[in-house]
Motif scaffolding. Sequence first.
Motif, mmCIF file in Angstrom:
data_model
loop_
_atom_site.group_PDB
_atom_site.id
_atom_site.type_symbol
_atom_site.label_atom_id
_atom_site.label_comp_id
_atom_site.label_asym_id
_atom_site.label_seq_id
_atom_site.Cartn_x
_atom_site.Cartn_y
_atom_site.Cartn_z
ATOM 1 N N GLN A 1 -5.920 -10.436 -6.471
ATOM 2 C CA GLN A 1 -5.847 -9.098 -7.088
ATOM 3 C C GLN A 1 -4.437 -8.616 -6.812
ATOM 4 O O GLN A 1 -3.685 -8.175 -7.686
ATOM 5 C CB GLN A 1 -6.877 -7.886 -6.829
ATOM 6 N N ARG A 2 -4.062 -8.756 -5.417
ATOM 7 C CA ARG A 2 -2.807 -8.293 -4.941
ATOM 8 C C ARG A 2 -1.659 -9.196 -5.574
ATOM 9 O O ARG A 2 -0.616 -8.656 -6.191
ATOM 10 C CB ARG A 2 -2.449 -8.454 -3.455
ATOM 11 N N PRO B 1 -2.626 -0.892 -4.872
ATOM 12 C CA PRO B 1 -4.041 -1.064 -4.064
ATOM 13 C C PRO B 1 -3.912 -2.219 -3.461
ATOM 14 O O PRO B 1 -3.571 -3.548 -4.091
ATOM 15 C CB PRO B 1 -4.801 -1.051 -5.249
ATOM 16 N N SER C 1 0.793 -1.269 -0.120
ATOM 17 C CA SER C 1 0.041 -0.084 0.021
ATOM 18 C C SER C 1 1.004 1.311 -0.036
ATOM 19 O O SER C 1 0.500 2.064 -0.561
ATOM 20 C CB SER C 1 -0.969 -0.202 1.131
ATOM 21 N N ASP D 1 -1.307 -8.051 -9.268
ATOM 22 C CA ASP D 1 -0.690 -6.911 -9.466
ATOM 23 C C ASP D 1 0.916 -7.059 -9.123
ATOM 24 O O ASP D 1 1.722 -6.557 -9.908
ATOM 25 C CB ASP D 1 -1.243 -5.793 -8.564
ATOM 26 N N SER E 1 -6.292 -5.056 -2.160
ATOM 27 C CA SER E 1 -7.774 -5.631 -2.135
ATOM 28 C C SER E 1 -7.691 -7.155 -1.730
ATOM 29 O O SER E 1 -6.671 -7.384 -0.960
ATOM 30 C CB SER E 1 -8.216 -5.561 -3.520
ATOM 31 N N ASP E 2 -8.187 -7.734 -2.341
ATOM 32 C CA ASP E 2 -8.315 -9.468 -2.140
ATOM 33 C C ASP E 2 -6.743 -10.049 -2.666
ATOM 34 O O ASP E 2 -6.213 -9.450 -3.258
ATOM 35 C CB ASP E 2 -9.351 -10.268 -2.631
#
Length: 182
Positions: A125-126, A119, A114, A129, A121-122
Amino acid sequence: MSTTVIVVIIVFVVIVVAGIATLLFRRKRRTERLRSKFGGPEYARAVKEGGNRRHAEAGLDKRTERVESFHVRPLAPGDRARFEDSWRRIQARFVDGPAGAVAEADQLLGDVMSTRGYPVSDFEQRAADISVDHPLVLENYRTAHEIALRQTKGQASTEDLRQAMIHYRTLFEELVSEGPQP
């Protein structure tokens, strides 16, 4: 058939064959580029989840575009020192409370991501990314997270938790030590 018609047909066939060859070459090059960028395991995971190579590659390209839209930045020296201190404290607590230390390590990684501009998130998704910029440690991150999930169900041994900490550490070190990008 006249000579002109035969020449036109031959030229047309040559153009079609050249077009197909170019298309196949570009696809192969794209596949190699994505496999190299994301690593073999993540590329294979994307193909498995996407159902086919074309969908998987489109998804990997979308990941890249998504992450490029973030303002990912290196940590400020103060943040780096604070996170490194937190990591040392978490590692020290591992001896007395391995399950809690693993949970704290996971939380700390979320905080580092962060602060860097990802971002949070769940998990999936992390991981997607992170795969764009840190593909070599992504499998470690996935493995550590899976162990942490098993631990919440009481299905992880102390050795499993130790492995999770080692896996988390690889991503932590990469995220914290990374300097400014060109």
